[in-house]
Design a protein around this motif. Sequence first.
Motif, PDB file in Angstrom:
ATOM      1  N   LEU A  36      50.668  72.595  -3.549  1.00  0.00           N
ATOM      2  CA  LEU A  36      50.779  73.307  -2.274  1.00  0.00           C
ATOM      3  C   LEU A  36      50.490  74.784  -2.536  1.00  0.00           C
ATOM      4  O   LEU A  36      51.201  75.433  -3.301  1.00  0.00           O
ATOM      5  CB  LEU A  36      52.179  73.131  -1.682  1.00  0.00           C
ATOM      6  CG  LEU A  36      52.601  71.671  -1.427  1.00  0.00           C
ATOM      7  CD1 LEU A  36      54.001  71.631  -0.833  1.00  0.00           C
ATOM      8  CD2 LEU A  36      51.606  70.957  -0.526  1.00  0.00           C
ATOM      9  N   TYR A  40      50.891  78.014   2.039  1.00  0.00           N
ATOM     10  CA  TYR A  40      51.864  77.096   2.642  1.00  0.00           C
ATOM     11  C   TYR A  40      53.243  77.752   2.762  1.00  0.00           C
ATOM     12  O   TYR A  40      54.023  77.409   3.652  1.00  0.00           O
ATOM     13  CB  TYR A  40      51.960  75.828   1.803  1.00  0.00           C
ATOM     14  CG  TYR A  40      52.951  74.810   2.336  1.00  0.00           C
ATOM     15  CD1 TYR A  40      52.683  74.083   3.483  1.00  0.00           C
ATOM     16  CD2 TYR A  40      54.156  74.576   1.670  1.00  0.00           C
ATOM     17  CE1 TYR A  40      53.584  73.147   3.980  1.00  0.00           C
ATOM     18  CE2 TYR A  40      55.059  73.637   2.143  1.00  0.00           C
ATOM     19  CZ  TYR A  40      54.774  72.931   3.295  1.00  0.00           C
ATOM     20  OH  TYR A  40      55.670  72.010   3.776  1.00  0.00           O
ATOM     21  N   TYR A  41      53.529  78.676   1.878  1.00  0.00           N
ATOM     22  CA  TYR A  41      54.860  79.286   1.815  1.00  0.00           C
ATOM     23  C   TYR A  41      54.944  80.615   2.563  1.00  0.00           C
ATOM     24  O   TYR A  41      56.013  81.206   2.648  1.00  0.00           O
ATOM     25  CB  TYR A  41      55.274  79.470   0.352  1.00  0.00           C
ATOM     26  CG  TYR A  41      55.350  78.146  -0.378  1.00  0.00           C
ATOM     27  CD1 TYR A  41      56.460  77.320  -0.253  1.00  0.00           C
ATOM     28  CD2 TYR A  41      54.286  77.700  -1.160  1.00  0.00           C
ATOM     29  CE1 TYR A  41      56.532  76.093  -0.899  1.00  0.00           C
ATOM     30  CE2 TYR A  41      54.350  76.481  -1.818  1.00  0.00           C
ATOM     31  CZ  TYR A  41      55.471  75.688  -1.676  1.00  0.00           C
ATOM     32  OH  TYR A  41      55.525  74.468  -2.314  1.00  0.00           O
ATOM     33  N   GLU A  43      54.987  82.851   5.911  1.00  0.00           N
ATOM     34  CA  GLU A  43      55.484  82.583   7.267  1.00  0.00           C
ATOM     35  C   GLU A  43      54.465  83.021   8.321  1.00  0.00           C
ATOM     36  O   GLU A  43      54.695  83.941   9.093  1.00  0.00           O
ATOM     37  CB  GLU A  43      56.827  83.283   7.465  1.00  0.00           C
ATOM     38  CG  GLU A  43      57.916  82.729   6.554  1.00  0.00           C
ATOM     39  CD  GLU A  43      59.291  83.230   6.935  1.00  0.00           C
ATOM     40  OE1 GLU A  43      59.422  83.758   8.035  1.00  0.00           O
ATOM     41  OE2 GLU A  43      60.212  83.073   6.122  1.00  0.00           O
ATOM     42  N   PHE A 140      55.540  64.793   5.075  1.00  0.00           N
ATOM     43  CA  PHE A 140      55.598  66.244   5.223  1.00  0.00           C
ATOM     44  C   PHE A 140      55.878  66.660   6.661  1.00  0.00           C
ATOM     45  O   PHE A 140      56.436  67.730   6.900  1.00  0.00           O
ATOM     46  CB  PHE A 140      54.321  66.880   4.682  1.00  0.00           C
ATOM     47  CG  PHE A 140      54.324  67.007   3.180  1.00  0.00           C
ATOM     48  CD1 PHE A 140      54.943  68.064   2.556  1.00  0.00           C
ATOM     49  CD2 PHE A 140      53.734  66.033   2.395  1.00  0.00           C
ATOM     50  CE1 PHE A 140      54.968  68.179   1.172  1.00  0.00           C
ATOM     51  CE2 PHE A 140      53.745  66.124   1.008  1.00  0.00           C
ATOM     52  CZ  PHE A 140      54.370  67.193   0.395  1.00  0.00           C
ATOM     53  N   SER A 145      58.314  72.565   7.223  1.00  0.00           N
ATOM     54  CA  SER A 145      58.119  73.728   6.360  1.00  0.00           C
ATOM     55  C   SER A 145      58.877  74.918   6.918  1.00  0.00           C
ATOM     56  O   SER A 145      58.798  75.206   8.115  1.00  0.00           O
ATOM     57  CB  SER A 145      56.626  74.071   6.250  1.00  0.00           C
ATOM     58  OG  SER A 145      56.431  75.351   5.692  1.00  0.00           O
ATOM     59  N   GLU A 146      59.620  75.605   6.071  1.00  0.00           N
ATOM     60  CA  GLU A 146      60.368  76.786   6.522  1.00  0.00           C
ATOM     61  C   GLU A 146      59.431  77.891   6.994  1.00  0.00           C
ATOM     62  O   GLU A 146      59.817  78.726   7.810  1.00  0.00           O
ATOM     63  CB  GLU A 146      61.246  77.293   5.383  1.00  0.00           C
ATOM     64  CG  GLU A 146      62.380  76.334   5.003  1.00  0.00           C
ATOM     65  CD  GLU A 146      63.246  76.892   3.902  1.00  0.00           C
ATOM     66  OE1 GLU A 146      62.969  78.019   3.443  1.00  0.00           O
ATOM     67  OE2 GLU A 146      64.208  76.210   3.497  1.00  0.00           O
ATOM     68  N   SER A 147      58.201  77.884   6.503  1.00  0.00           N
ATOM     69  CA  SER A 147      57.249  78.936   6.872  1.00  0.00           C
ATOM     70  C   SER A 147      56.546  78.655   8.185  1.00  0.00           C
ATOM     71  O   SER A 147      55.876  79.523   8.729  1.00  0.00           O
ATOM     72  CB  SER A 147      56.196  79.084   5.771  1.00  0.00           C
ATOM     73  OG  SER A 147      55.362  77.936   5.727  1.00  0.00           O
ATOM     74  N   SER A 149      54.151  76.519   8.335  1.00  0.00           N
ATOM     75  CA  SER A 149      52.825  76.007   7.979  1.00  0.00           C
ATOM     76  C   SER A 149      52.812  74.487   8.057  1.00  0.00           C
ATOM     77  O   SER A 149      53.844  73.833   7.902  1.00  0.00           O
ATOM     78  CB  SER A 149      52.455  76.453   6.562  1.00  0.00           C
ATOM     79  OG  SER A 149      52.368  77.858   6.480  1.00  0.00           O
ATOM     80  N   THR A 150      51.636  73.934   8.307  1.00  0.00           N
ATOM     81  CA  THR A 150      51.486  72.486   8.372  1.00  0.00           C
ATOM     82  C   THR A 150      50.399  72.028   7.408  1.00  0.00           C
ATOM     83  O   THR A 150      49.448  72.766   7.118  1.00  0.00           O
ATOM     84  CB  THR A 150      51.130  72.030   9.791  1.00  0.00           C
ATOM     85  OG1 THR A 150      49.926  72.691  10.214  1.00  0.00           O
ATOM     86  CG2 THR A 150      52.253  72.348  10.767  1.00  0.00           C
TER      87      THR A 150
END
Length: 302
Positions: A36, A40-41, A43, A140, A145-147, A149-150
């Motif tokens: 990843l 992805y991380y 925000e 997934f 995702s905390e950010s 993102s998908t």
Amino acid sequence: MGFQIESQISSCGGKLLKLQHESETTGTSMNVNIYLPQQYYKEDGAKIPALYYLSGLSCTPQNASEKAFWQPQADKFGFAVVFPDTSPRGADVPDDPENGWDFGLSAGFYVDATQSPYDKNYKMFSYVHDELPNKLDQFFKSTGSESGSTLDFLDNVAITGHSMGGFGAISGYLKQYASPRKYKSCSAFAPIANPSLVPWGKKAFGNYLGLESAQWEKYDPANLVKNISNKGNDVILIHQGTNDPFYKEQLKPHLLIEAAKGTSWEGKINLNLVDGFDHSYYFISSFVPQHAEFHAKNLGLI
């Protein structure tokens, strides 16, 4: 059953996840690694496409994860990389009766076997192109995702591979070409380009698919290019080292170029012969940047 996260490893700007799950397709436990990227991380709600990398004979998901250096390129362009296993595994999974390394465990050839005793577990085409992407998508989406993102494992996707995996990538790309979820691009490193005519392919196809040539042709890229029309300007990118010990006997990429002549794929298979390179990950990692940029363009990241 979903995926179990065996480990998360910080790598470059993102993380490599080592996953395990039970496969209905192969009837076994399967391992898969996923990188990843750093995007992805962040925000910013990024949409992350996926590149599927199919490994070669004797490999596991670990080899390319550790040696191909896809991670810096994934971070540069913003795509995830999926590293499936090369075969089903387990004590009850039939192996090569000759104890070879070119068939059986670690050598599933990305086909759906029809011959006993391999037809029970060796369903790698359906696993790679159907079950695995759908399960990754479901997993997934459920974890989130905390950010914000998908990850897109189904639609904005590309495929590549090495050797046996290069064959698997080109074969899968062509066989899926007209489907709604076709791969946006395909590349290969030293692929087995015409398996019906070389020892590795004859052994695998004969044992997995039987002796009828019509069954072999369903997977052989040199046959598929003659029967599947290129709908536009799609290009397949290939690199092949001239010092590869398997180049002339097992890989034969020129046969794919010959097969494409007079078809809609003529001039659309970009074969790059690179002097001095062998079959190893030194070769693969040297040209990963070119392949990454090629896929990034087709995935809409450039």
